[in-house]
Design an enzyme around this catalytic site. Structure first.
Site, PDB file in Angstrom:
ATOM      1  N   ALA A  46     -11.477   4.625   3.937  1.00 39.48           N
ATOM      2  CA  ALA A  46     -12.863   4.180   4.198  1.00 39.48           C
ATOM      3  C   ALA A  46     -13.207   4.124   5.684  1.00 39.48           C
ATOM      4  O   ALA A  46     -14.375   4.007   6.042  1.00 39.48           O
ATOM      5  CB  ALA A  46     -13.120   2.825   3.542  1.00 39.48           C
ATOM      6  N   SER A  47     -12.216   4.212   6.557  1.00 39.22           N
ATOM      7  CA  SER A  47     -12.525   4.246   7.999  1.00 39.22           C
ATOM      8  C   SER A  47     -13.416   5.451   8.277  1.00 39.22           C
ATOM      9  O   SER A  47     -13.145   6.540   7.771  1.00 39.22           O
ATOM     10  CB  SER A  47     -11.251   4.406   8.831  1.00 39.22           C
ATOM     11  OG  SER A  47     -10.434   3.286   8.699  1.00 39.22           O
ATOM     12  N   ASP A  60       0.838  -1.198   0.000  1.00 36.51           N
ATOM     13  CA  ASP A  60       0.000   0.000   0.000  1.00 36.51           C
ATOM     14  C   ASP A  60       0.882   1.260   0.000  1.00 36.51           C
ATOM     15  O   ASP A  60       1.874   1.331   0.746  1.00 36.51           O
ATOM     16  CB  ASP A  60      -0.857  -0.069   1.288  1.00 36.51           C
ATOM     17  CG  ASP A  60      -1.984   0.926   1.324  1.00 36.51           C
ATOM     18  OD1 ASP A  60      -2.480   1.309   0.252  1.00 36.51           O
ATOM     19  OD2 ASP A  60      -2.387   1.315   2.449  1.00 36.51           O
ATOM     20  N   HIS A  61       0.526   2.247  -0.801  1.00 32.92           N
ATOM     21  CA  HIS A  61       1.185   3.571  -0.783  1.00 32.92           C
ATOM     22  C   HIS A  61       2.705   3.520  -0.817  1.00 32.92           C
ATOM     23  O   HIS A  61       3.371   4.028   0.094  1.00 32.92           O
ATOM     24  CB  HIS A  61       0.768   4.363   0.456  1.00 32.92           C
ATOM     25  CG  HIS A  61      -0.646   4.836   0.404  1.00 32.92           C
ATOM     26  ND1 HIS A  61      -1.069   5.800  -0.478  1.00 32.92           N
ATOM     27  CD2 HIS A  61      -1.732   4.461   1.114  1.00 32.92           C
ATOM     28  CE1 HIS A  61      -2.360   5.995  -0.309  1.00 32.92           C
ATOM     29  NE2 HIS A  61      -2.789   5.192   0.640  1.00 32.92           N
ATOM     30  N   HIS A 109      -7.572   9.896   4.360  1.00 29.74           N
ATOM     31  CA  HIS A 109      -6.989   8.969   5.329  1.00 29.74           C
ATOM     32  C   HIS A 109      -7.125   9.567   6.729  1.00 29.74           C
ATOM     33  O   HIS A 109      -7.142  10.783   6.885  1.00 29.74           O
ATOM     34  CB  HIS A 109      -5.511   8.734   5.018  1.00 29.74           C
ATOM     35  CG  HIS A 109      -5.277   8.088   3.689  1.00 29.74           C
ATOM     36  ND1 HIS A 109      -4.992   8.795   2.543  1.00 29.74           N
ATOM     37  CD2 HIS A 109      -5.302   6.788   3.319  1.00 29.74           C
ATOM     38  CE1 HIS A 109      -4.832   7.948   1.530  1.00 29.74           C
ATOM     39  NE2 HIS A 109      -5.025   6.720   1.962  1.00 29.74           N
ATOM     40  N   GLY A 110      -7.230   8.701   7.715  1.00 34.26           N
ATOM     41  CA  GLY A 110      -7.301   9.178   9.094  1.00 34.26           C
ATOM     42  C   GLY A 110      -8.721   9.520   9.494  1.00 34.26           C
ATOM     43  O   GLY A 110      -9.684   9.074   8.866  1.00 34.26           O
ATOM     44  N   THR A 115      -7.271   3.055   9.525  1.00 37.07           N
ATOM     45  CA  THR A 115      -7.396   3.809  10.784  1.00 37.07           C
ATOM     46  C   THR A 115      -8.316   3.113  11.786  1.00 37.07           C
ATOM     47  O   THR A 115      -8.001   3.057  12.988  1.00 37.07           O
ATOM     48  CB  THR A 115      -7.924   5.235  10.472  1.00 37.07           C
ATOM     49  OG1 THR A 115      -6.945   5.873   9.650  1.00 37.07           O
ATOM     50  CG2 THR A 115      -8.137   6.048  11.729  1.00 37.07           C
ATOM     51  N   ASN A 149     -10.462   0.410   1.100  1.00 31.59           N
ATOM     52  CA  ASN A 149      -9.305   0.340   2.007  1.00 31.59           C
ATOM     53  C   ASN A 149      -9.635   0.839   3.415  1.00 31.59           C
ATOM     54  O   ASN A 149     -10.135   1.959   3.569  1.00 31.59           O
ATOM     55  CB  ASN A 149      -8.180   1.237   1.477  1.00 31.59           C
ATOM     56  CG  ASN A 149      -7.465   0.649   0.291  1.00 31.59           C
ATOM     57  OD1 ASN A 149      -7.922  -0.312  -0.309  1.00 31.59           O
ATOM     58  ND2 ASN A 149      -6.338   1.230  -0.066  1.00 31.59           N
TER      59      ASN A 149
HETATM   60  P1  13P Z   1      -7.947   4.898   6.525  1.00 32.37           P
HETATM   61  O1  13P Z   1      -6.718   4.871   7.380  1.00 32.37           O
HETATM   62  O2  13P Z   1      -8.572   6.243   6.542  1.00 32.37           O
HETATM   63  O3  13P Z   1      -8.873   3.804   6.827  1.00 32.37           O
HETATM   64  O4  13P Z   1      -7.450   4.696   5.022  1.00 32.37           O
HETATM   65  C1  13P Z   1      -6.906   3.449   4.687  1.00 32.37           C
HETATM   66  C2  13P Z   1      -6.284   3.478   3.363  1.00 32.37           C
HETATM   67  O5  13P Z   1      -6.759   4.098   2.452  1.00 32.37           O
HETATM   68  C3  13P Z   1      -5.080   2.658   3.196  1.00 32.37           C
HETATM   69  O6  13P Z   1      -4.541   2.800   1.939  1.00 32.37           O
END
Ligand code: 13P
Length: 274
Positions: A203-204, A79-80, A173-174, A226, A223
């Site tokens: 998506a958190s 990821d990333h 994110h976050g 968080t 995804n």
């Molecule tokens: P969150 O940490 O906001 O759930 O995002 C996860 C994400 O996109 C990981 O690539």
């Protein structure tokens, strides 16, 4: 079945695959137990930070062996990542999927870097994800002018040859400050332009109905990171308020169980299970 085949299957069914980041043996167990209980495949994700924390071989070994012991079908995704050397190491370790994230660059440089990674990954026959537009990192705020431009999507996907595309449509994110809002009109437009598997990062904290609306309109990979970190640490804090047990083998399973329940909920949302 290869990951791209599973993604193709869920895309055709207007469903999505959950991609959950893990940080240690315990978070991996919680995620994998949820996947096993519901008999639904899941993507396990590692960021460069988590790889550096656990060590690549240890992280891969956890991601390969926990699913065997829990009898679950899982895939492993990087990821990333913005480091081509690490991408190559992960490909050599047998990852099913990798993300090259050059979303902080202008579109020309993003295409250049992404294309290089697609070429590198070609012989491994894995899923390659890139990001067009910019999904804010935890310390950044949402900026509408960094949303994915539908007009750029055709050029980006054709010139890079990626199989999955992370798009900026209002997620971040976050933690969210208010109620998250997704630009579904933009998503629909993007979906019409490309068959690449569209990925929703951040998506958190997005309510179930909004996630399902996004999935019905073309999101195929969702995804979550968080929520896992937050719940794991909150659970441990709660447990330790009323316990002075030093045997972590008694304490951690309670937190693993909380992660399992949360991930089960997310799998049900993305798989459209009531
Ligand atoms: P969150 O940490 O906001 O759930 O995002 C996860 C994400 O996109 C990981 O690539």
């Amino acid at each position: 079945m290869k990951l791209t085949e599973v993604l193709n299957q869920v895309q055709n069914q207007n469903k999505a695959l959950l991609a959950a980041n893990f940080y240690n043996l315990e978070t991996c167990k919680g995620i994998v137990k949820a996947s096993s209980k519901l008999n639904q495949p899941i993507i396990l994700q590692l960021t460069p930070g988590s790889i550096s924390y656990m060590g690549l071989k240890t992280a891969v070994s956890i991601a390969r062996n926990v699913p065997i012991e829990e009898n679950a079908l899982t895939y492993l995704h990087l990821d990333h990542c913005n480091d081509i050397v690490l991408v190559k190491s992960c490909l050599d370790e047998g990852f099913d999927s990798i993300m090259i994230d050059a979303s902080d660059k202008n579109i020309d440089d993003n295409i250049l870097i992404t294309r290089q990674v697609v070429k590198l990954a070609e012989s491994y026959k894995v899923n390659v994800e890139a990001e067009l537009g910019y999904v804010p990192k935890p310390n950044n705020e949402i900026e509408n002018d960094k949303f994915t431009e539908p007009a750029d999507v055709k050029r980006f996907t054709e010139e890079t040859g990626i199989t999955s595309l992370a798009i900026a449509i209002g997620s971040k994110h976050g933690f969210y400050k208010g109620e998250p809002k997704l630009d579904i009109v933009r998503l629909k437009e993007i979906r019409k332009i490309t068959n690449a598997y569209l990925v929703l990062h951040g998506a958190s904290g997005i309510p179930a109905d909004i996630l399902r609306e996004a999935i019905s309109n073309g999101i195929t990979k969702v995804n979550v990171a968080t929520d896992t970190k937050d719940l794991f640490m909150k659970s441990l804090k709660d447990i330790m308020k009323n316990s002075d047990d030093i045997d972590l083998r008694n304490v951690f399973p309670l937190a693993i169980n909380e992660i399992q329940k949360m991930i089960e909920q997310k799998i049900k949302i993305v798989s459209m299970i009531d």
